[in-house]
Structures are given as C-alpha cells and as structure tokens.
Write an enzyme that holds these catalytic residues in place. Structure first.
Site, PDB file in Angstrom:
ATOM      1  N   ASN A 111      38.593  58.416  -6.153  1.00 33.16           N
ATOM      2  CA  ASN A 111      37.539  58.963  -5.607  1.00 33.16           C
ATOM      3  C   ASN A 111      37.189  57.983  -4.301  1.00 33.16           C
ATOM      4  O   ASN A 111      37.495  57.117  -4.267  1.00 33.16           O
ATOM      5  CB  ASN A 111      36.278  58.845  -6.490  1.00 33.16           C
ATOM      6  CG  ASN A 111      34.961  59.124  -5.830  1.00 33.16           C
ATOM      7  OD1 ASN A 111      34.858  60.076  -5.071  1.00 33.16           O
ATOM      8  ND2 ASN A 111      33.784  58.221  -6.104  1.00 33.16           N
ATOM      9  N   HIS A 143      34.157  56.870  -1.801  1.00 31.50           N
ATOM     10  CA  HIS A 143      32.925  56.635  -1.796  1.00 31.50           C
ATOM     11  C   HIS A 143      32.513  55.995  -0.357  1.00 31.50           C
ATOM     12  O   HIS A 143      33.181  55.034   0.130  1.00 31.50           O
ATOM     13  CB  HIS A 143      32.664  55.595  -2.891  1.00 31.50           C
ATOM     14  CG  HIS A 143      30.975  55.337  -2.868  1.00 31.50           C
ATOM     15  ND1 HIS A 143      30.207  56.257  -3.517  1.00 31.50           N
ATOM     16  CD2 HIS A 143      30.279  54.226  -2.702  1.00 31.50           C
ATOM     17  CE1 HIS A 143      28.820  55.968  -3.529  1.00 31.50           C
ATOM     18  NE2 HIS A 143      29.112  54.677  -2.538  1.00 31.50           N
TER      19      HIS A 143
HETATM   20  C1  GAR Z   1      31.958  62.183   1.934  1.00 29.88           C
HETATM   21  O1  GAR Z   1      31.319  61.143   2.804  1.00 29.88           O
HETATM   22  C2  GAR Z   1      32.322  61.376   0.565  1.00 29.88           C
HETATM   23  O2  GAR Z   1      32.547  59.940   0.723  1.00 29.88           O
HETATM   24  C3  GAR Z   1      30.993  61.545   0.118  1.00 29.88           C
HETATM   25  O3  GAR Z   1      30.536  62.964   0.405  1.00 29.88           O
HETATM   26  C4  GAR Z   1      31.192  63.048   1.648  1.00 29.88           C
HETATM   27  C5  GAR Z   1      31.863  64.364   1.535  1.00 29.88           C
HETATM   28  O4  GAR Z   1      32.335  65.053   2.615  1.00 29.88           O
HETATM   29  N1  GAR Z   1      31.059  61.346  -1.506  1.00 29.88           N
HETATM   30  C6  GAR Z   1      29.968  60.940  -2.313  1.00 29.88           C
HETATM   31  O5  GAR Z   1      29.365  60.626  -1.974  1.00 29.88           O
HETATM   32  C7  GAR Z   1      30.641  60.810  -3.609  1.00 29.88           C
HETATM   33  N2  GAR Z   1      29.821  60.073  -4.458  1.00 29.88           N
HETATM   34  P1  GAR Z   1      33.385  66.074   2.724  1.00 29.88           P
HETATM   35  O6  GAR Z   1      33.049  67.284   1.908  1.00 29.88           O
HETATM   36  O7  GAR Z   1      33.139  66.521   4.317  1.00 29.88           O
HETATM   37  O8  GAR Z   1      34.859  65.335   2.472  1.00 29.88           O
END
Ligand code: GAR
Length: 207
Positions: A108, A110
């Site tokens: 994952n 984060h």
């Molecule tokens: C990203 O910043 C990712 O790290 C975060 O959501 C965003 C998704 O963006 N994930 C989390 O917060 C999981 N806990 P994306 O769809 O453009 O990749």
C-alpha cells in the site's frame, strides 16, 4: 514475469505512475495484468482502459458487509493469478481473508511518514489536513506491506517531503504525490518483482 493486480478507488495518479514506470522500464520483471476498482466511477478505470489493461469493478456499495466483499475480491485476485497486489489509492479496508491469501504480497502507498498520521480515518486529503494542523515541518509517503493492522505492516520505502508556508491540504497532497508517492511506489514494485525485499517480522531489508 510477475502478475501485478492494482486496487484503486479514485483518480488513479499512482496507477498512472505504475503504468509509466512499466513503459519506461523502471519496473522490471512485472506486468500490470488487472486493475480492480471499488468504485465504478473511478477515473483510474479510464487510465487502465487507455493502456489496454483489464479492468474489474467490485463495487463496495453493492455489499452490506466487508467479509463477503473481501472473499469475492480474494477470489478474483486468485483467479487473476496475482503475484503482487498493489493498493494505489484503494480506500476500502479488507478483512484478514485477503491478507492470509497474499501474505507479504500486498503493498500500500500511504501519503504520510508512518507511524505518524496513519490508521483508521487517515486517508486521502484528511491525512494532509492533519499534517498541517499538527505543525510538523516534514511529511512524506510510505510504501508498506499490508497486514491485518491498518497501515501497520512492514515498511518497504519512505521519502520525506517538506511542508511549506501557505500550504493547503491540496497543495501539500500534490507535492507529496509528485516528490514521493509516484517515485517510491514504482520503485517498491520493481524491488518486489525482482525478489529484492526480505521481510523479517516488522523489518524489511532491500537485498
Ligand atoms: C494517494 O495520495 C494515496 O496515497 C492515498 O490516496 C491518494 C489516491 O490518489 N491513499 C490513502 O490515503 C490510503 N490510506 P490516486 O487515486 O490519484 O492514486
């Protein structure tokens, strides 16, 4: 060549970083074979289609409980013969059935430096809001293996990013993505596909 399944829920910029890294040869010995979305309207699905990658929608809203959802997702991942499962902005917490089927084979990304600003409720922009409220001057991103503990699995890679005067959650999110997430996620995927991540309890070692 390892089969990589990518789990998404939203815009899919991390998926795009993986696709670009595959094209440019930053990811070796692995191929994105399938993109699975918990949200039928995720733009990430368009990105996959534009690149000829198989898509599957497993809508979280069609399920009352997380156990049946997790069981169905696990079955799809097994059918797809996934060697590595990547959560790329996947916003659904799964139960232990999935983790047990793919031990130390799910990672994952984060958007903070774990163990800060992580765990239940810390996702997407909420993470950056909390970072700004706290006054820390350094944040960043973490790629870790997924275990039953939310955001608690062995850390693979981390990269720090400065918080600057005048940052909004949106500005900070963009900087963290550009400077950290889009770099360390493909790097971690390639390390995994080349058998270079050794895991010993909570500790990983790049070999
Ligand atoms: C990203 O910043 C990712 O790290 C975060 O959501 C965003 C998704 O963006 N994930 C989390 O917060 C999981 N806990 P994306 O769809 O453009 O990749």
């Amino acid at each position: 060549m390892m089969n990589i399944a990518v789990l998404v829920s939203g815009g899919g910029t991390n998926l795009q970083a993986l696709i670009d890294a595959q094209k440019s040869g930053i990811i070796t010995n692995g191929k994105i074979t399938c993109v699975i979305s918990s949200n039928p309207n995720a733009y990430a699905l368009e990105r996959a289609k534009q690149n000829g990658i198989k898509t599957v929608v497993l809508n979280r809203k069609d399920y009352d409980d997380v156990h049946k959802y997790s069981a169905d997702l696990r079955d799809i991942l097994l059918e797809e013969k996934a060697d590595l499962v990547v959560y790329a902005g996947f916003m659904t917490i799964l139960d232990e059935q999935v983790v047990k089927a793919f031990p130390n084979k799910m990672m994952n990304v984060h958007p903070a430096l774990i163990p800060s600003f992580c765990g239940k409720g810390f996702y997407g922009l909420h993470v950056h809001e909390a970072v700004l409220e706290s006054g820390v001057k350094l944040t960043g991103a973490t790629v870790h293996f997924v275990t039953e503990e939310c955001d608690g699995g062995p850390i693979i890679l981390q990269k720090g990013v400065e918080v600057q005067n005048g940052d909004t959650p949106e500005i900070l999110q963009k900087r963290v993505m550009e400077q950290a997430e889009w770099k360390i996620l493909p790097e971690a995927v390639s390390l995994f596909c080349n058998g270079r991540i050794k895991v010993n309890g909570k500790i990983t070692e790049i070999i």
